[in-house]
Design a protein around this motif. Structure first.
Motif, PDB file in Angstrom:
ATOM      1  N   CYS A  14       0.836  -1.192   0.000  1.00 19.81           N
ATOM      2  CA  CYS A  14       0.000   0.000   0.000  1.00 19.81           C
ATOM      3  C   CYS A  14       0.874   1.246   0.000  1.00 19.81           C
ATOM      4  O   CYS A  14       2.084   1.175   0.227  1.00 19.81           O
ATOM      5  CB  CYS A  14      -0.979   0.001   1.167  1.00 19.81           C
ATOM      6  SG  CYS A  14      -0.235   0.234   2.787  1.00 19.81           S
ATOM      7  N   HIS A  19       0.022   6.706   7.483  1.00 20.45           N
ATOM      8  CA  HIS A  19      -1.053   7.677   7.357  1.00 20.45           C
ATOM      9  C   HIS A  19      -1.923   7.285   6.172  1.00 20.45           C
ATOM     10  O   HIS A  19      -1.491   6.536   5.289  1.00 20.45           O
ATOM     11  CB  HIS A  19      -0.520   9.105   7.208  1.00 20.45           C
ATOM     12  CG  HIS A  19       0.262   9.336   5.954  1.00 20.45           C
ATOM     13  ND1 HIS A  19       1.591   8.993   5.831  1.00 20.45           N
ATOM     14  CD2 HIS A  19      -0.098   9.880   4.752  1.00 20.45           C
ATOM     15  CE1 HIS A  19       2.026   9.314   4.627  1.00 20.45           C
ATOM     16  NE2 HIS A  19       1.026   9.840   3.954  1.00 20.45           N
ATOM     17  N   TYR A  20      -3.155   7.777   6.162  1.00 17.44           N
ATOM     18  CA  TYR A  20      -4.104   7.323   5.150  1.00 17.44           C
ATOM     19  C   TYR A  20      -3.777   7.920   3.785  1.00 17.44           C
ATOM     20  O   TYR A  20      -3.659   9.137   3.620  1.00 17.44           O
ATOM     21  CB  TYR A  20      -5.534   7.694   5.528  1.00 17.44           C
ATOM     22  CG  TYR A  20      -6.526   7.222   4.489  1.00 17.44           C
ATOM     23  CD1 TYR A  20      -6.857   5.879   4.404  1.00 17.44           C
ATOM     24  CD2 TYR A  20      -7.086   8.093   3.571  1.00 17.44           C
ATOM     25  CE1 TYR A  20      -7.729   5.418   3.434  1.00 17.44           C
ATOM     26  CE2 TYR A  20      -7.962   7.648   2.600  1.00 17.44           C
ATOM     27  CZ  TYR A  20      -8.277   6.300   2.529  1.00 17.44           C
ATOM     28  OH  TYR A  20      -9.135   5.846   1.564  1.00 17.44           O
ATOM     29  N   LYS A  21      -3.644   7.063   2.798  1.00 22.27           N
ATOM     30  CA  LYS A  21      -3.437   7.480   1.412  1.00 22.27           C
ATOM     31  C   LYS A  21      -3.883   6.334   0.513  1.00 22.27           C
ATOM     32  O   LYS A  21      -3.394   5.228   0.630  1.00 22.27           O
ATOM     33  CB  LYS A  21      -1.972   7.813   1.151  1.00 22.27           C
ATOM     34  CG  LYS A  21      -1.725   8.397  -0.241  1.00 22.27           C
ATOM     35  CD  LYS A  21      -0.269   8.785  -0.414  1.00 22.27           C
ATOM     36  CE  LYS A  21      -0.033   9.403  -1.791  1.00 22.27           C
ATOM     37  NZ  LYS A  21       1.394   9.739  -1.996  1.00 22.27           N
ATOM     38  N   ARG A  22      -4.828   6.614  -0.364  1.00 25.50           N
ATOM     39  CA  ARG A  22      -5.346   5.561  -1.245  1.00 25.50           C
ATOM     40  C   ARG A  22      -4.310   5.146  -2.274  1.00 25.50           C
ATOM     41  O   ARG A  22      -3.561   5.980  -2.804  1.00 25.50           O
ATOM     42  CB  ARG A  22      -6.599   6.050  -1.983  1.00 25.50           C
ATOM     43  CG  ARG A  22      -7.889   5.487  -1.425  1.00 25.50           C
ATOM     44  CD  ARG A  22      -9.069   5.986  -2.221  1.00 25.50           C
ATOM     45  NE  ARG A  22      -9.358   5.135  -3.365  1.00 25.50           N
ATOM     46  CZ  ARG A  22     -10.269   5.434  -4.283  1.00 25.50           C
ATOM     47  NH1 ARG A  22     -10.946   6.562  -4.203  1.00 25.50           N
ATOM     48  NH2 ARG A  22     -10.490   4.613  -5.282  1.00 25.50           N
ATOM     49  N   GLU A 271      -8.442   0.836   5.528  1.00 25.55           N
ATOM     50  CA  GLU A 271      -7.517   1.576   6.387  1.00 25.55           C
ATOM     51  C   GLU A 271      -6.159   1.768   5.718  1.00 25.55           C
ATOM     52  O   GLU A 271      -5.492   2.777   5.921  1.00 25.55           O
ATOM     53  CB  GLU A 271      -7.326   0.830   7.714  1.00 25.55           C
ATOM     54  CG  GLU A 271      -8.452   0.994   8.701  1.00 25.55           C
ATOM     55  CD  GLU A 271      -8.469   2.368   9.337  1.00 25.55           C
ATOM     56  OE1 GLU A 271      -7.399   2.862   9.737  1.00 25.55           O
ATOM     57  OE2 GLU A 271      -9.557   2.970   9.419  1.00 25.55           O
ATOM     58  N   ASP A 272      -5.741   0.783   4.932  1.00 26.89           N
ATOM     59  CA  ASP A 272      -4.454   0.855   4.256  1.00 26.89           C
ATOM     60  C   ASP A 272      -4.559   1.476   2.864  1.00 26.89           C
ATOM     61  O   ASP A 272      -3.619   1.408   2.072  1.00 26.89           O
ATOM     62  CB  ASP A 272      -3.828  -0.540   4.161  1.00 26.89           C
ATOM     63  CG  ASP A 272      -3.268  -1.001   5.498  1.00 26.89           C
ATOM     64  OD1 ASP A 272      -2.865  -0.148   6.298  1.00 26.89           O
ATOM     65  OD2 ASP A 272      -3.233  -2.222   5.736  1.00 26.89           O
ATOM     66  N   GLY A 273      -5.712   2.069   2.567  1.00 23.89           N
ATOM     67  CA  GLY A 273      -5.857   2.771   1.299  1.00 23.89           C
ATOM     68  C   GLY A 273      -6.134   1.871   0.114  1.00 23.89           C
ATOM     69  O   GLY A 273      -6.000   2.300  -1.034  1.00 23.89           O
ATOM     70  N   TYR A 300     -13.767   7.310   5.007  1.00 24.24           N
ATOM     71  CA  TYR A 300     -12.507   7.607   4.328  1.00 24.24           C
ATOM     72  C   TYR A 300     -12.597   8.819   3.411  1.00 24.24           C
ATOM     73  O   TYR A 300     -11.587   9.273   2.889  1.00 24.24           O
ATOM     74  CB  TYR A 300     -12.017   6.356   3.588  1.00 24.24           C
ATOM     75  CG  TYR A 300     -11.835   5.248   4.587  1.00 24.24           C
ATOM     76  CD1 TYR A 300     -10.684   5.169   5.355  1.00 24.24           C
ATOM     77  CD2 TYR A 300     -12.868   4.351   4.849  1.00 24.24           C
ATOM     78  CE1 TYR A 300     -10.551   4.202   6.340  1.00 24.24           C
ATOM     79  CE2 TYR A 300     -12.741   3.387   5.836  1.00 24.24           C
ATOM     80  CZ  TYR A 300     -11.588   3.315   6.574  1.00 24.24           C
ATOM     81  OH  TYR A 300     -11.462   2.368   7.566  1.00 24.24           O
ATOM     82  N   ARG A 303     -11.223  11.131   5.855  1.00 26.93           N
ATOM     83  CA  ARG A 303      -9.863  10.668   6.133  1.00 26.93           C
ATOM     84  C   ARG A 303      -8.897  11.109   5.037  1.00 26.93           C
ATOM     85  O   ARG A 303      -7.756  11.474   5.304  1.00 26.93           O
ATOM     86  CB  ARG A 303      -9.871   9.148   6.235  1.00 26.93           C
ATOM     87  CG  ARG A 303      -8.596   8.503   6.720  1.00 26.93           C
ATOM     88  CD  ARG A 303      -8.460   8.578   8.228  1.00 26.93           C
ATOM     89  NE  ARG A 303      -9.576   7.975   8.920  1.00 26.93           N
ATOM     90  CZ  ARG A 303      -9.663   6.691   9.243  1.00 26.93           C
ATOM     91  NH1 ARG A 303      -8.700   5.870   8.901  1.00 26.93           N
ATOM     92  NH2 ARG A 303     -10.708   6.241   9.914  1.00 26.93           N
ATOM     93  N   HIS A 473      -6.670   8.639  12.024  1.00 27.22           N
ATOM     94  CA  HIS A 473      -6.258   7.343  11.460  1.00 27.22           C
ATOM     95  C   HIS A 473      -5.716   6.487  12.606  1.00 27.22           C
ATOM     96  O   HIS A 473      -4.548   6.108  12.656  1.00 27.22           O
ATOM     97  CB  HIS A 473      -5.204   7.581  10.382  1.00 27.22           C
ATOM     98  CG  HIS A 473      -4.974   6.409   9.473  1.00 27.22           C
ATOM     99  ND1 HIS A 473      -5.957   5.504   9.136  1.00 27.22           N
ATOM    100  CD2 HIS A 473      -3.866   5.988   8.825  1.00 27.22           C
ATOM    101  CE1 HIS A 473      -5.466   4.593   8.321  1.00 27.22           C
ATOM    102  NE2 HIS A 473      -4.190   4.851   8.127  1.00 27.22           N
TER     103      HIS A 473
END
Length: 670
Positions: A14, A19-22, A271-273, A300, A303, A473
């Motif tokens: 991922c 931190h959250y990142k798609r 959670e892991d994008g 999200y 988020r 997050h």
């Protein structure tokens, strides 16, 4: 940015573990609703009526769209159903509905080739599209294996060429339970086998210059599902691929269990994008699935607009590397007071600090039933382990096996400290004039690990951390905490606490609202936040803090999360499919009937499947199976083995119970 270009990632599966990142995937066009890239995470579900019932299919599709579905999947088990998709689509367009339709294909390439000329997307399952599943253990030479791949290429290529010609998208959907005999013989019943099954078909598509693909890795076991998706992304990145992901836990069941099991799997990946489209598979009406999926996904949206605002001395890249290296292995801890940590199952904490503690009946909500005639408590498999009273003192005798937790100052003043333990702040624990000789709980946050106070923390065999988070997050924040403990060689048990503001549960789930929705949201959020850690072996206990949710619902959700993550088994597990046009009996009614007779069989997994497609393969994880075999006929399984064929529906449940009884797994109701 050209979103169709192939991507390389720094890391294994991922964009970021801190931190959250798609994960930025390829854009795939599906009718007028594109998926992947920077598009929103899409919601979908599947019809349950007979595909030949055009009116019923149209009406159900309209209800699903109104509930929030952006794609609607319809089964096409044969050519006639595939052809009728044109009639369904025509009627939908007359009603002003342009929702993209997805044909669900199993076993029938000719039906797929018809459907691909009609609908916007087809779903194929590699395990039973061109391969075979007869539960045969086969041995392949390299030449024989390659010959099978060439046979599959020949059988699959016509569909790919049709999809290219008509602009039809395709989902390559691997299911854990329907891996082919060839894959099983080579890779076993593993996430690796699931991933390779999909990659074989992806490589064929790429060889034919077709890239309008979506990929899924479904299982009824959230652990397997999470591992498979993570491995899939790792493998795709290694091969320069970035196809969008469809997320789902198959055969999740209904009610609380279905929602929590789905959220453990789907939420962990979100959670892991990871994830571009979501389907929550519930044994309920399909229009009830979309609001649940929407509630998961909507977290999200906010988020994505924020970044984890923590500055640590270690570099984020270093932390990500440590996390990757530690995921999937249990966080080893010492056992404290012969009760928590070590090989003990995770413990459950309940908060009664704001209750009126004048009547022992108040403990009913946490699994302790008081019998006034015998002056004793009865407990069950879902009785909590710790109860937090804060500064509130009960005026009745407590059960001997329920550990009481008090704020430190109140604990100090107790005249009888037997089975009562203190909860400290980090500062209070360091400066305490008195500590419990058996078990001390200390509240801690991730950022405390970098503090001077933590450096001065006296560590002994009584210490248990209660890990909280202030971060949006929060799962990633708490995950980093575990990784640092492990890297520093610290082995004290950790109870993971998540607190939820009532505001988080206000407002509609998706576009719908009912009195149950705040509870449903709590189930989804807690299963995501806590389940994501438990899946990776992090946590020796859980504490869900939500003042607006009834205590019994919090306790029930806690045990359901532990069950879904296979961390602690406290009840029967049901693997039931969500129904579709292939289903041969009423799934909802049958599931409830079977549950009513077997829900006391702690630890057993019973699969309830509407047809052979979702039969022996999809219930790979179950101990027993109840599978539709024809009108008014059921086939019963022990694992993957057929025990009785074509039993009349009226007799099937009694026959199943007799099989369980003969195996020595039946117990009478208490």
């Amino acid at each position: 940015m050209d979103l169709t270009k192939k991507l390389t990632l720094p890391g294994k599966y991922c964009e970021s573990l801190t931190h959250y990142k798609r994960w930025l995937t390829r854009e795939v066009q599906i009718g007028d609703v594109p998926m992947g890239g920077t598009h929103p995470i899409r919601i979908q579900s599947m019809t349950t009526v007979d595909t030949m019932d055009t009116k019923g299919s149209v009406e159900q599709t309209l209800r699903m769209v109104e509930a929030g579905c952006e794609y609607v999947r319809i089964t096409a088990p044969s050519i006639k159903e595939a052809q009728n998709l044109a009639e369904i689509k025509k009627e939908l367009l007359k009603r002003g509905c342009k929702v993209p339709l997805v044909a669900d294909i199993h076993f029938t390439p000719n039906a797929a080739e018809v459907a691909a000329r009609i609908v916007e997307k087809v779903r194929v399952n590699p395990g039973n599209y061109a391969d075979k599943k007869k539960f045969d253990q086969l041995t392949y030479t390299d030449a024989a294996y390659q010959a099978e791949l060439e046979r599959i290429y020949t059988k699959f290529a016509p569909l790919v060429k049709i999809c290219k010609e008509y602009g039809t998208a395709m989902r390559i959907g691997t299911n854990h339970g329907s891996l082919s005999d060839r894959i099983m013989s080579h890779y076993g019943d593993t996430p690796e086998g699931m991933v390779e099954s999909a990659l074989e078909f992806i490589r064929i598509c790429e060889d034919l210059h077709y890239y309008n693909l979506v990929i899924s890795m479904k299982s009824s076991n959230p652990q397997v599902m999470v591992q498979a998706y993570r491995l899939l992304v790792e493998k795709m990145v290694a091969e320069g691929m970035n196809y969008p992901l469809h997320l789902g836990v198959t055969e999740a069941g209904d009610g609380e269990d279905g929602r929590i099991k789905s959220a453990v799997g789907i939420g962990t990946l979100l959670e892991d994008g990871l994830g571009d489209t979501v389907r929550v598979s519930l044994t309920e009406e399909p229009e009830l699935e979309a609001p649940v999926a929407r509630a998961l996904v909507n977290r999200y949206v906010k988020r994505a607009e924020q970044v984890l605002e923590i500055n640590y001395s270690q570099e984020i890249v270093t932390n990500s590397k440590l996390i990757v290296e530690n995921l999937g292995s249990r966080h080893e801890t010492k056992e404290v007071n012969a009760f928590i940590g070590g090989s003990m199952v995770p413990r459950v904490v309940a908060d009664l600090s704001n209750k009126r503690l004048i009547d022992p009946m108040v403990l009913k909500d946490i699994g302790y039933i008081y019998d006034p005639l015998l002056d004793k408590y009865h407990m069950g498999d879902q009785s909590v382990d710790f109860v937090f009273f804060g500064d509130n003192l009960p005026s009745f005798t407590m059960p001997g096996n329920l550990k009481q937790v008090y704020n430190f100052a109140t604990w100090l003043g107790l005249t009888n400290k037997e089975n009562a333990h203190p909860l400290y702040t980090l500062h209070d624990y360091i400066n305490a004039s008195e500590r419990d000789t058996n078990l001390n709980l200390v509240r801690i946050f991730h950022e405390d690990l970098e503090s001077e106070a933590f450096e001065n923390l006296p560590i002994d065999q009584t210490l248990v951390f209660v890990l909280e988070t202030r971060q949006l997050h929060g799962m990633a924040d708490q995950r980093e905490f575990f990784v640092k403990l492990r890297s520093w060689g610290l082995e004290m048990p950790v109870i993971v606490k998540r607190s939820y503001d009532p505001v988080e549960f206000s407002g509609p789930v998706g576009d719908m609202m009912s009195p149950e929705e705040p509870i449903s949201k709590l189930q989804l959020y807690a299963a995501t936040d806590l389940g994501g850690l438990l899946i990776d072996g992090m946590g020796n206990g859980i504490w869900i803090d939500a003042a607006s949710i009834p205590t019994d619902k919090l306790a029930s959700a806690s045990f359901a999360i532990l069950q879904a993550t296979r961390s602690r088994i406290s009840k029967t597990e049901y693997i039931s499919c969500p129904s579709c046009g292939r289903t041969l009996f009423d799934l909802q009614e049958t599931t409830q009937m079977i549950r009513s007779r077997t829900n006391h069989l702690k630890g057993l997994k019973i699969a309830i499947m509407g047809c052979i497609v979702n039969g022996p393969g999809e219930m790979a994880d179950a101990d027993y199976g109840y599978v539709g075999a024809g009108p008014d006929r059921v086939t019963l399984y022990r694992g993957k083995e057929v025990v009785k064929k074509n039993v009349q529906s009226a007799d099937a449940l009694n026959e199943l119970i007799e099989i369980i009884r003969a195996d020595g797994n039946w117990v009478e109701f208490a």
